[in-house]
Design a protein around this motif. Sequence first.
Motif, PDB file in Angstrom:
ATOM      1  N   VAL A  55     -19.816  36.390 149.407  1.00 19.35           N
ATOM      2  CA  VAL A  55     -19.262  35.498 150.438  1.00 19.35           C
ATOM      3  C   VAL A  55     -19.909  35.766 151.793  1.00 19.35           C
ATOM      4  O   VAL A  55     -20.258  34.841 152.527  1.00 19.35           O
ATOM      5  CB  VAL A  55     -17.726  35.637 150.499  1.00 19.35           C
ATOM      6  CG1 VAL A  55     -17.155  34.975 151.744  1.00 19.35           C
ATOM      7  CG2 VAL A  55     -17.096  35.068 149.247  1.00 19.35           C
ATOM      8  N   VAL A  56     -20.110  37.031 152.147  1.00 19.68           N
ATOM      9  CA  VAL A  56     -20.749  37.388 153.415  1.00 19.68           C
ATOM     10  C   VAL A  56     -22.194  36.888 153.437  1.00 19.68           C
ATOM     11  O   VAL A  56     -22.664  36.345 154.456  1.00 19.68           O
ATOM     12  CB  VAL A  56     -20.671  38.909 153.664  1.00 19.68           C
ATOM     13  CG1 VAL A  56     -21.568  39.323 154.818  1.00 19.68           C
ATOM     14  CG2 VAL A  56     -19.231  39.328 153.915  1.00 19.68           C
ATOM     15  N   GLN A  57     -22.918  37.013 152.342  1.00 18.42           N
ATOM     16  CA  GLN A  57     -24.300  36.542 152.287  1.00 18.42           C
ATOM     17  C   GLN A  57     -24.376  35.023 152.411  1.00 18.42           C
ATOM     18  O   GLN A  57     -25.225  34.497 153.135  1.00 18.42           O
ATOM     19  CB  GLN A  57     -24.966  36.999 150.990  1.00 18.42           C
ATOM     20  CG  GLN A  57     -25.251  38.482 150.950  1.00 18.42           C
ATOM     21  CD  GLN A  57     -25.751  38.953 149.594  1.00 18.42           C
ATOM     22  OE1 GLN A  57     -25.584  38.278 148.583  1.00 18.42           O
ATOM     23  NE2 GLN A  57     -26.382  40.120 149.589  1.00 18.42           N
ATOM     24  N   ILE A  58     -23.493  34.313 151.727  1.00 21.32           N
ATOM     25  CA  ILE A  58     -23.474  32.843 151.827  1.00 21.32           C
ATOM     26  C   ILE A  58     -23.147  32.414 153.255  1.00 21.32           C
ATOM     27  O   ILE A  58     -23.767  31.495 153.797  1.00 21.32           O
ATOM     28  CB  ILE A  58     -22.482  32.243 150.808  1.00 21.32           C
ATOM     29  CG1 ILE A  58     -23.031  32.417 149.383  1.00 21.32           C
ATOM     30  CG2 ILE A  58     -22.213  30.768 151.111  1.00 21.32           C
ATOM     31  CD1 ILE A  58     -22.058  32.040 148.297  1.00 21.32           C
ATOM     32  N   ALA A  59     -22.199  33.080 153.886  1.00 20.30           N
ATOM     33  CA  ALA A  59     -21.849  32.756 155.276  1.00 20.30           C
ATOM     34  C   ALA A  59     -23.024  33.012 156.217  1.00 20.30           C
ATOM     35  O   ALA A  59     -23.283  32.218 157.129  1.00 20.30           O
ATOM     36  CB  ALA A  59     -20.629  33.569 155.711  1.00 20.30           C
ATOM     37  N   LEU A  89     -24.841  30.123 158.387  1.00 20.07           N
ATOM     38  CA  LEU A  89     -24.979  30.276 159.834  1.00 20.07           C
ATOM     39  C   LEU A  89     -26.441  30.144 160.258  1.00 20.07           C
ATOM     40  O   LEU A  89     -26.749  29.480 161.257  1.00 20.07           O
ATOM     41  CB  LEU A  89     -24.412  31.622 160.289  1.00 20.07           C
ATOM     42  CG  LEU A  89     -24.519  31.910 161.781  1.00 20.07           C
ATOM     43  CD1 LEU A  89     -23.711  30.908 162.590  1.00 20.07           C
ATOM     44  CD2 LEU A  89     -24.072  33.330 162.076  1.00 20.07           C
ATOM     45  N   GLY A  90     -27.340  30.742 159.498  1.00 19.86           N
ATOM     46  CA  GLY A  90     -28.774  30.631 159.786  1.00 19.86           C
ATOM     47  C   GLY A  90     -29.256  29.188 159.735  1.00 19.86           C
ATOM     48  O   GLY A  90     -30.011  28.744 160.606  1.00 19.86           O
ATOM     49  N   VAL A  91     -28.818  28.433 158.725  1.00 20.13           N
ATOM     50  CA  VAL A  91     -29.209  27.026 158.607  1.00 20.13           C
ATOM     51  C   VAL A  91     -28.672  26.225 159.790  1.00 20.13           C
ATOM     52  O   VAL A  91     -29.387  25.408 160.372  1.00 20.13           O
ATOM     53  CB  VAL A  91     -28.724  26.436 157.258  1.00 20.13           C
ATOM     54  CG1 VAL A  91     -28.850  24.933 157.227  1.00 20.13           C
ATOM     55  CG2 VAL A  91     -29.490  27.061 156.106  1.00 20.13           C
ATOM     56  N   VAL A  92     -27.422  26.470 160.172  1.00 25.59           N
ATOM     57  CA  VAL A  92     -26.839  25.757 161.310  1.00 25.59           C
ATOM     58  C   VAL A  92     -27.615  26.061 162.586  1.00 25.59           C
ATOM     59  O   VAL A  92     -27.929  25.156 163.368  1.00 25.59           O
ATOM     60  CB  VAL A  92     -25.342  26.113 161.465  1.00 25.59           C
ATOM     61  CG1 VAL A  92     -24.803  25.648 162.809  1.00 25.59           C
ATOM     62  CG2 VAL A  92     -24.535  25.513 160.332  1.00 25.59           C
ATOM     63  N   VAL A  93     -27.949  27.311 162.810  1.00 26.97           N
ATOM     64  CA  VAL A  93     -28.696  27.691 164.010  1.00 26.97           C
ATOM     65  C   VAL A  93     -30.078  27.038 164.012  1.00 26.97           C
ATOM     66  O   VAL A  93     -30.505  26.456 165.012  1.00 26.97           O
ATOM     67  CB  VAL A  93     -28.803  29.232 164.134  1.00 26.97           C
ATOM     68  CG1 VAL A  93     -29.831  29.631 165.172  1.00 26.97           C
ATOM     69  CG2 VAL A  93     -27.444  29.821 164.468  1.00 26.97           C
ATOM     70  N   VAL A 148     -33.965  24.428 166.472  1.00 24.32           N
ATOM     71  CA  VAL A 148     -35.387  24.360 166.136  1.00 24.32           C
ATOM     72  C   VAL A 148     -35.745  23.001 165.538  1.00 24.32           C
ATOM     73  O   VAL A 148     -36.695  22.360 165.965  1.00 24.32           O
ATOM     74  CB  VAL A 148     -35.783  25.499 165.172  1.00 24.32           C
ATOM     75  CG1 VAL A 148     -37.254  25.407 164.805  1.00 24.32           C
ATOM     76  CG2 VAL A 148     -35.462  26.856 165.774  1.00 24.32           C
ATOM     77  N   PHE A 149     -34.997  22.560 164.558  1.00 27.83           N
ATOM     78  CA  PHE A 149     -35.249  21.284 163.895  1.00 27.83           C
ATOM     79  C   PHE A 149     -34.052  20.372 164.080  1.00 27.83           C
ATOM     80  O   PHE A 149     -32.955  20.819 164.388  1.00 27.83           O
ATOM     81  CB  PHE A 149     -35.493  21.480 162.392  1.00 27.83           C
ATOM     82  CG  PHE A 149     -36.701  22.299 162.076  1.00 27.83           C
ATOM     83  CD1 PHE A 149     -37.969  21.761 162.174  1.00 27.83           C
ATOM     84  CD2 PHE A 149     -36.577  23.623 161.702  1.00 27.83           C
ATOM     85  CE1 PHE A 149     -39.092  22.518 161.896  1.00 27.83           C
ATOM     86  CE2 PHE A 149     -37.687  24.394 161.416  1.00 27.83           C
ATOM     87  CZ  PHE A 149     -38.944  23.840 161.518  1.00 27.83           C
ATOM     88  N   GLY A 150     -34.273  19.085 163.881  1.00 27.69           N
ATOM     89  CA  GLY A 150     -33.190  18.119 163.909  1.00 27.69           C
ATOM     90  C   GLY A 150     -33.369  17.146 162.772  1.00 27.69           C
ATOM     91  O   GLY A 150     -34.466  16.998 162.221  1.00 27.69           O
ATOM     92  N   VAL A 151     -32.297  16.473 162.419  1.00 30.26           N
ATOM     93  CA  VAL A 151     -32.322  15.458 161.366  1.00 30.26           C
ATOM     94  C   VAL A 151     -31.789  14.167 161.975  1.00 30.26           C
ATOM     95  O   VAL A 151     -30.765  14.171 162.648  1.00 30.26           O
ATOM     96  CB  VAL A 151     -31.451  15.870 160.166  1.00 30.26           C
ATOM     97  CG1 VAL A 151     -31.442  14.770 159.115  1.00 30.26           C
ATOM     98  CG2 VAL A 151     -31.924  17.179 159.566  1.00 30.26           C
ATOM     99  N   MET A 152     -32.501  13.073 161.730  1.00 33.84           N
ATOM    100  CA  MET A 152     -32.055  11.771 162.207  1.00 33.84           C
ATOM    101  C   MET A 152     -32.023  10.817 161.028  1.00 33.84           C
ATOM    102  O   MET A 152     -33.000  10.704 160.283  1.00 33.84           O
ATOM    103  CB  MET A 152     -33.019  11.226 163.272  1.00 33.84           C
ATOM    104  CG  MET A 152     -32.627   9.834 163.763  1.00 33.84           C
ATOM    105  SD  MET A 152     -33.844   9.068 164.862  1.00 33.84           S
ATOM    106  CE  MET A 152     -35.001   8.397 163.676  1.00 33.84           C
ATOM    107  N   ARG A 153     -30.907  10.139 160.859  1.00 36.12           N
ATOM    108  CA  ARG A 153     -30.825   9.071 159.860  1.00 36.12           C
ATOM    109  C   ARG A 153     -31.314   7.804 160.537  1.00 36.12           C
ATOM    110  O   ARG A 153     -30.808   7.419 161.593  1.00 36.12           O
ATOM    111  CB  ARG A 153     -29.396   8.877 159.374  1.00 36.12           C
ATOM    112  CG  ARG A 153     -29.301   7.797 158.317  1.00 36.12           C
ATOM    113  CD  ARG A 153     -27.843   7.556 157.913  1.00 36.12           C
ATOM    114  NE  ARG A 153     -27.767   6.485 156.974  1.00 36.12           N
ATOM    115  CZ  ARG A 153     -27.749   5.184 157.289  1.00 36.12           C
ATOM    116  NH1 ARG A 153     -27.820   4.819 158.544  1.00 36.12           N
ATOM    117  NH2 ARG A 153     -27.674   4.262 156.356  1.00 36.12           N
TER     118      ARG A 153
END
Length: 179
Positions: free
Chosen positions: A27-31, A35-39, A44-49
Motif C-alpha cells: 500500500v505504501v509503495q502504491i501510494a 503521488l509521483g505520477v500526480v507530481v 512537468v507534463f500535462g494532458v489535454m482532451r
Amino acid sequence: MTKTGKTPSKRAIIARGSLAYDLLVLVVQIAAIALGVVVVFSFVFGVMRVSDRSMEPRFLDGDLTIFYRLDKRYEPRDVAVFEYNGLLTSGRVVAMAGDTVNIDSQGLLVNGSYQQEEGITDETTQVADGVTFPLTVPDGAVFLLGDNRDEAVDSRIVGCVPADQTLGKVIGLFRRRGF
C-alpha cells in the motif's frame, strides 16, 4: 503485556514477513507511485482532451494530447497548448518574436514570403473582428494558427500569445476512438 512486563512495540504487532506487513508495504509503495505520477503530471507534463476542431485533421475531438510544461522555447511547426476563454486549445507556431505576419487574398505571409504549409487544406484568411494585419510578433511571443483554418481559435482572434502564458509544447497524441 509480555512476560517481561513490557508493552509490545508497534513493530512487534506487525511482524516483518507477515501478510499484514507485506500488504502495508504494498500500500505504501502504491501510494508513493501515485503521488509521483500526480507530481509529474502537475508540474512537468500535462494532458489535454481535444474538445475543439482547431487542429483537425491531426487532432480529433476526444483525442488526448500530452504536453511538456517546462520547455517554452518554440520553433516554427511546434504545437503549443494555450487557454482561451477558460478552455484549453492548441495551435501551430507559424511566426516567432520579430517576425512580421500578414494575411492577404493569396494566403499567409511571414516576413514577406508566402508560406507553403503541409497538411493545410483551407485557405488562410483574416477573421472578422480579429487582429489587424500586418503585425509584428512582439518579443517573447508566438503567432499560432490552427490547422483547420476555417474553425480554429488562434492568433487571428486572440492575437500573439506570450510564450510564458502557454501551457507547454505538445509531445504526444493518443487517439480515443471507440472507447
